[in-house]
Design a protein around this motif. Structure first.
Motif, PDB file in Angstrom:
ATOM      1  N   GLY A 333      54.496 167.977 -16.555  1.00 46.11           N
ATOM      2  CA  GLY A 333      55.066 166.872 -17.318  1.00 46.11           C
ATOM      3  C   GLY A 333      54.313 166.615 -18.605  1.00 46.11           C
ATOM      4  N   PHE A 334      52.986 166.714 -18.553  1.00 43.74           N
ATOM      5  CA  PHE A 334      52.191 166.532 -19.766  1.00 43.74           C
ATOM      6  C   PHE A 334      52.403 167.691 -20.747  1.00 43.74           C
ATOM      7  CE2 PHE A 334      49.338 163.457 -17.516  1.00 43.74           C
ATOM      8  CZ  PHE A 334      49.446 162.440 -18.456  1.00 43.74           C
ATOM      9  N   ILE A 335      52.415 168.895 -20.214  1.00 44.79           N
ATOM     10  CA  ILE A 335      52.556 170.065 -21.083  1.00 44.79           C
ATOM     11  C   ILE A 335      53.924 170.096 -21.760  1.00 44.79           C
ATOM     12  CG2 ILE A 335      52.645 172.594 -21.088  1.00 44.79           C
ATOM     13  CD1 ILE A 335      50.582 172.560 -18.835  1.00 44.79           C
ATOM     14  N   ARG A 336      54.952 169.741 -20.995  1.00 43.31           N
ATOM     15  CA  ARG A 336      56.332 169.797 -21.515  1.00 43.31           C
ATOM     16  C   ARG A 336      56.902 168.402 -21.738  1.00 43.31           C
ATOM     17  NH1 ARG A 336      59.199 174.273 -20.322  1.00 43.31           N
ATOM     18  NH2 ARG A 336      60.595 173.404 -21.898  1.00 43.31           N
ATOM     19  N   GLN A 337      56.078 167.482 -22.179  1.00 40.06           N
ATOM     20  CA  GLN A 337      56.524 166.100 -22.286  1.00 40.06           C
ATOM     21  C   GLN A 337      57.699 165.930 -23.245  1.00 40.06           C
ATOM     22  OE1 GLN A 337      53.627 163.676 -24.961  1.00 40.06           O
ATOM     23  NE2 GLN A 337      52.320 165.151 -23.869  1.00 40.06           N
ATOM     24  N   ASP A 338      57.704 166.662 -24.354  1.00 37.36           N
ATOM     25  CA  ASP A 338      58.800 166.517 -25.311  1.00 37.36           C
ATOM     26  C   ASP A 338      60.114 167.005 -24.714  1.00 37.36           C
ATOM     27  OD1 ASP A 338      57.115 165.445 -27.211  1.00 37.36           O
ATOM     28  OD2 ASP A 338      56.668 167.394 -28.127  1.00 37.36           O
ATOM     29  N   ALA A 339      60.057 168.151 -24.030  1.00 39.01           N
ATOM     30  CA  ALA A 339      61.275 168.688 -23.423  1.00 39.01           C
ATOM     31  C   ALA A 339      61.805 167.751 -22.351  1.00 39.01           C
ATOM     32  CB  ALA A 339      60.999 170.071 -22.833  1.00 39.01           C
ATOM     33  N   SER A 350      66.261 155.511 -25.156  1.00 39.70           N
ATOM     34  CA  SER A 350      65.648 155.666 -26.483  1.00 39.70           C
ATOM     35  C   SER A 350      64.548 156.713 -26.392  1.00 39.70           C
ATOM     36  CB  SER A 350      65.070 154.339 -26.953  1.00 39.70           C
ATOM     37  OG  SER A 350      63.941 153.990 -26.175  1.00 39.70           O
ATOM     38  N   PRO A 351      64.305 157.456 -27.458  1.00 38.65           N
ATOM     39  CA  PRO A 351      63.241 158.481 -27.420  1.00 38.65           C
ATOM     40  C   PRO A 351      61.881 157.920 -27.004  1.00 38.65           C
ATOM     41  CG  PRO A 351      64.623 158.785 -29.354  1.00 38.65           C
ATOM     42  CD  PRO A 351      65.055 157.491 -28.735  1.00 38.65           C
ATOM     43  N   ALA A 352      61.550 156.737 -27.497  1.00 41.13           N
ATOM     44  CA  ALA A 352      60.245 156.147 -27.160  1.00 41.13           C
ATOM     45  C   ALA A 352      60.154 155.823 -25.666  1.00 41.13           C
ATOM     46  CB  ALA A 352      60.011 154.886 -27.992  1.00 41.13           C
ATOM     47  N   LEU A 353      61.242 155.211 -25.138  1.00 44.95           N
ATOM     48  CA  LEU A 353      61.243 154.873 -23.709  1.00 44.95           C
ATOM     49  C   LEU A 353      61.216 156.140 -22.856  1.00 44.95           C
ATOM     50  CD1 LEU A 353      61.426 152.845 -21.416  1.00 44.95           C
ATOM     51  CD2 LEU A 353      63.938 152.872 -21.678  1.00 44.95           C
ATOM     52  N   ALA A 354      61.976 157.152 -23.296  1.00 43.02           N
ATOM     53  CA  ALA A 354      62.016 158.411 -22.548  1.00 43.02           C
ATOM     54  C   ALA A 354      60.622 159.043 -22.486  1.00 43.02           C
ATOM     55  CB  ALA A 354      63.008 159.370 -23.187  1.00 43.02           C
ATOM     56  N   LEU A 355      59.907 159.064 -23.617  1.00 43.33           N
ATOM     57  CA  LEU A 355      58.572 159.646 -23.644  1.00 43.33           C
ATOM     58  C   LEU A 355      57.610 158.836 -22.778  1.00 43.33           C
ATOM     59  CD1 LEU A 355      56.666 161.798 -24.762  1.00 43.33           C
ATOM     60  CD2 LEU A 355      56.246 160.304 -26.741  1.00 43.33           C
ATOM     61  N   TRP A 356      57.718 157.519 -22.848  1.00 42.67           N
ATOM     62  CA  TRP A 356      56.849 156.662 -22.035  1.00 42.67           C
ATOM     63  C   TRP A 356      57.075 156.929 -20.552  1.00 42.67           C
ATOM     64  CZ3 TRP A 356      57.711 153.043 -18.244  1.00 42.67           C
ATOM     65  CH2 TRP A 356      56.615 152.272 -17.866  1.00 42.67           C
ATOM     66  N   MET A 357      58.320 157.070 -20.138  1.00 42.00           N
ATOM     67  CA  MET A 357      58.636 157.314 -18.726  1.00 42.00           C
ATOM     68  C   MET A 357      58.093 158.663 -18.262  1.00 42.00           C
ATOM     69  SD  MET A 357      62.500 155.773 -18.316  1.00 42.00           S
ATOM     70  CE  MET A 357      62.563 156.242 -16.582  1.00 42.00           C
ATOM     71  N   VAL A 358      58.187 159.675 -19.122  1.00 41.09           N
ATOM     72  CA  VAL A 358      57.659 160.993 -18.766  1.00 41.09           C
ATOM     73  C   VAL A 358      56.142 160.933 -18.581  1.00 41.09           C
ATOM     74  CG1 VAL A 358      57.252 163.335 -19.631  1.00 41.09           C
ATOM     75  CG2 VAL A 358      59.525 162.310 -19.811  1.00 41.09           C
ATOM     76  N   LEU A 359      55.457 160.289 -19.526  1.00 41.77           N
ATOM     77  CA  LEU A 359      53.996 160.206 -19.431  1.00 41.77           C
ATOM     78  C   LEU A 359      53.561 159.380 -18.218  1.00 41.77           C
ATOM     79  CD1 LEU A 359      53.076 159.729 -23.210  1.00 41.77           C
ATOM     80  CD2 LEU A 359      52.888 161.801 -21.823  1.00 41.77           C
ATOM     81  N   ALA A 360      54.258 158.253 -17.977  1.00 41.98           N
ATOM     82  CA  ALA A 360      53.922 157.418 -16.825  1.00 41.98           C
ATOM     83  C   ALA A 360      54.162 158.174 -15.527  1.00 41.98           C
ATOM     84  CB  ALA A 360      54.746 156.129 -16.851  1.00 41.98           C
ATOM     85  N   GLY A 361      55.260 158.911 -15.479  1.00 43.89           N
ATOM     86  CA  GLY A 361      55.561 159.690 -14.279  1.00 43.89           C
ATOM     87  C   GLY A 361      54.538 160.789 -14.057  1.00 43.89           C
ATOM     88  N   SER A 362      54.084 161.407 -15.128  1.00 44.99           N
ATOM     89  CA  SER A 362      53.090 162.474 -15.007  1.00 44.99           C
ATOM     90  C   SER A 362      51.764 161.932 -14.500  1.00 44.99           C
ATOM     91  CB  SER A 362      52.894 163.172 -16.358  1.00 44.99           C
ATOM     92  OG  SER A 362      54.095 163.809 -16.770  1.00 44.99           O
ATOM     93  N   VAL A 363      51.346 160.800 -15.030  1.00 41.93           N
ATOM     94  CA  VAL A 363      50.102 160.172 -14.564  1.00 41.93           C
ATOM     95  C   VAL A 363      50.215 159.821 -13.083  1.00 41.93           C
ATOM     96  CG1 VAL A 363      48.636 158.127 -14.759  1.00 41.93           C
ATOM     97  CG2 VAL A 363      49.425 159.304 -16.824  1.00 41.93           C
ATOM     98  N   ALA A 364      51.354 159.239 -12.693  1.00 42.99           N
ATOM     99  CA  ALA A 364      51.555 158.854 -11.291  1.00 42.99           C
ATOM    100  C   ALA A 364      51.514 160.081 -10.382  1.00 42.99           C
ATOM    101  CB  ALA A 364      52.889 158.119 -11.141  1.00 42.99           C
ATOM    102  N   ASP A 365      52.149 161.162 -10.805  1.00 40.51           N
ATOM    103  CA  ASP A 365      52.159 162.388  -9.992  1.00 40.51           C
ATOM    104  C   ASP A 365      50.739 162.920  -9.782  1.00 40.51           C
ATOM    105  OD1 ASP A 365      54.870 162.174  -9.935  1.00 40.51           O
ATOM    106  OD2 ASP A 365      55.294 163.929 -11.178  1.00 40.51           O
ATOM    107  N   ILE A 366      49.950 162.926 -10.842  1.00 37.76           N
ATOM    108  CA  ILE A 366      48.578 163.436 -10.739  1.00 37.76           C
ATOM    109  C   ILE A 366      47.731 162.531  -9.848  1.00 37.76           C
ATOM    110  CG2 ILE A 366      46.452 163.815 -12.041  1.00 37.76           C
ATOM    111  CD1 ILE A 366      48.242 164.839 -14.349  1.00 37.76           C
ATOM    112  N   LEU A 367      47.897 161.231  -9.982  1.00 35.73           N
ATOM    113  CA  LEU A 367      47.106 160.294  -9.177  1.00 35.73           C
ATOM    114  C   LEU A 367      47.403 160.446  -7.690  1.00 35.73           C
ATOM    115  CD1 LEU A 367      47.170 157.029 -11.348  1.00 35.73           C
ATOM    116  CD2 LEU A 367      45.235 158.580 -10.952  1.00 35.73           C
ATOM    117  N   VAL A 368      48.686 160.513  -7.337  1.00 36.30           N
ATOM    118  CA  VAL A 368      49.008 160.610  -5.906  1.00 36.30           C
ATOM    119  C   VAL A 368      48.671 162.003  -5.375  1.00 36.30           C
ATOM    120  CG1 VAL A 368      50.766 158.813  -5.993  1.00 36.30           C
ATOM    121  CG2 VAL A 368      51.450 161.195  -6.315  1.00 36.30           C
TER     122      VAL A 368
END
Length: 431
Positions: A333-339, A350-368
């Motif tokens: 998710g971090f590597i391909r965040q734009d895609a 919105s592009p900003a919300l979409a990017l925020w959701m991807v980054l938040a999801g990636s952080v959550a995945d790594i933490l769990v």
């Protein structure tokens, strides 16, 4: 009598509790995590305490009010985040003895281990022997029992590993297959404690509790395989280097709170064999402790034993796969965040919300993904995986229901992954 059993919900401690209850004693049980024990044994008065923190007589004295006999069935295999061998086996025992002498508790039954030796290079056996020395040099009416490999209906640690290896498909893999083992039924251990508490053993004895005849580890494994009702299979010797590698990995996991019987301390104990002398107990009772064959015959195996044996070795695989899956998902998710963000943006975000959701999801995945590798965080991590997966599936269904029909199945494949999380939750408990 009022009897305090230390480690009362362990493999030996629980059997001791049950036998002493049958004998008509009033029981108190001490352990760190007593919630489940209190539900399972409501007739016992439970005390929540960590022996590794009870290092002075003053710490013990409030716990000994009204107690007439103490049975020490507590112990640990190897140092770790929750276990300090010197504290549990020596320092706490010395403090307990001092407290008993001060308040007038004059009887102590110490359950030690075959192989306890002050000169041992194993911290487990050395600290056990140091605790035994403190007991033997006290003014108390003491008995020290040294059981061999204890076999019980329950299975933790080494006995669980035996069952798992015996249930392996096609062949039975093991290291040090020629090492000699003497087992003992947990009922014989409980009988010995019962006699000691009742004063039917002479004061000041150190008694080995082992079956009369030693067997190679290979034969013990084959006995367990037959007990499980599985087809005959050859025992295959695993190279020593594989055993050392496995113990190194297990030691690393031990630092994360997992108490694997594959740790180096267990391997070192097996290397020396698990043998003792049945003579003393035979002279006391007129018979030796029952053999492995008799022990297994007295507790027939059914489908639940086969399930447990087969799942036990799969447990670390399940947790490793889940961790790698979620860590990889977060890293990708971090590597391909734009895609990834572009996919969400194409669904109306919105592009900003979409990017925020991807980054938040990636952080959550790594933490769990990291959390399930740490024993005391594993349950929370698995619960979080469940919640994240359900949110992911719900959001995807609302925003892009057509993805359910994608030929690569990105949503469909999430369902079996969720099922694996539920399996991990089901098998998380160690005792």
């Amino acid at each position: 009598m009022n009897v305090l059993v230390l480690g009362g919900y362990g493999l030996i401690g629980e059997a001791v509790l049950e036998r002493l209850l049958q004998d008509g004693h009033h029981l108190l049980g001490l352990g760190r995590d007593i919630g489940q024990a209190r539900r399972r044994r409501p007739r016992v008065q439970w005390i929540a305490a960590d022996m590794s923190r009870l290092l002075s007589a003053a710490d013990w004295i409030p716990l000994l009010a009204g107690v007439e006999v103490v049975v020490n069935a507590a112990g640990a295999l190897q140092d770790g985040p929750r276990d300090q061998l010197d504290a549990i086996h020596r320092r706490s025992v010395a403090a307990l003895i001092a407290a008993c002498e001060q308040v007038g508790v004059n009887q102590l039954v110490q359950i030690s281990a075959i192989g306890a030796d002050l000169a041992s290079d194993s911290a487990f056996f050395r600290t056990k022997a140091e605790g035994d020395r403190a007991v033997a040099s006290s003014s108390l009416n003491w008995t020290i029992l040294r059981p061999g490999l204890v076999i019980a209906p329950a299975a933790y640690g080494g006995t669980a590993l035996l069952r798992a290896l015996a249930a392996a498909p096609a062949v039975v893999p093991a290291v040090l297959v020629d090492r000699l083992i003497q087992t003992v039924s947990v009922t014989d251990v409980a009988e010995a404690v019962s006699r000691a508490v009742a004063g039917r053993l002479a004061r000041g004895q150190i008694i080995d509790l082992v079956e009369q005849r030693a067997k190679p580890l290979a034969d013990v494994l084959l006995e367990f395989r037959a007990w499980l009702g599985l087809p005959k299979a050859p025992v295959v010797t695993v190279p020593a280097i594989v055993g050392r590698l496995a113990s190194g990995i297990a030691d690393g996991l031990g630092a994360l709170g997992w108490r694997s019987p594959l740790r180096s301390a267990a391997l070192a104990a097996l290397k020396h064999g698990v043998t003792g002398n049945a003579k003393a107990w035979t002279e006391i009772t007129g018979r030796p402790p029952q053999s492995l064959e008799a022990t297994l015959a007295a507790m027939p195996a059914h489908v639940q034993e086969r399930w447990f044996a087969r799942l036990w070795l799969l447990k670390p695989v399940v947790f490793a796969v889940l961790s790698m899956f979620w860590l990889a998902s977060g890293i990708v998710g971090f590597i391909r965040q734009d895609a990834a963000a572009d996919i969400l943006a194409s669904r109306g975000l919105s592009p900003a919300l979409a990017l925020w959701m991807v980054l938040a999801g990636s952080v959550a995945d790594i933490l769990v993904g990291a959390a399930v590798l740490v024993r005391w965080l594993a349950r929370a991590g698995l619960m979080a995986m469940t919640a994240i997966t359900l949110v992911y599936l719900g959001a995807a269904t609302v925003l892009a229901p057509d993805i359910w029909l994608d030929p690569l199945g990105p949503l469909v494949k999430t369902v079996p992954a969720l099922c694996l999380v539920l399996v991990a939750l089901a098998i998380l408990e160690e005792r």
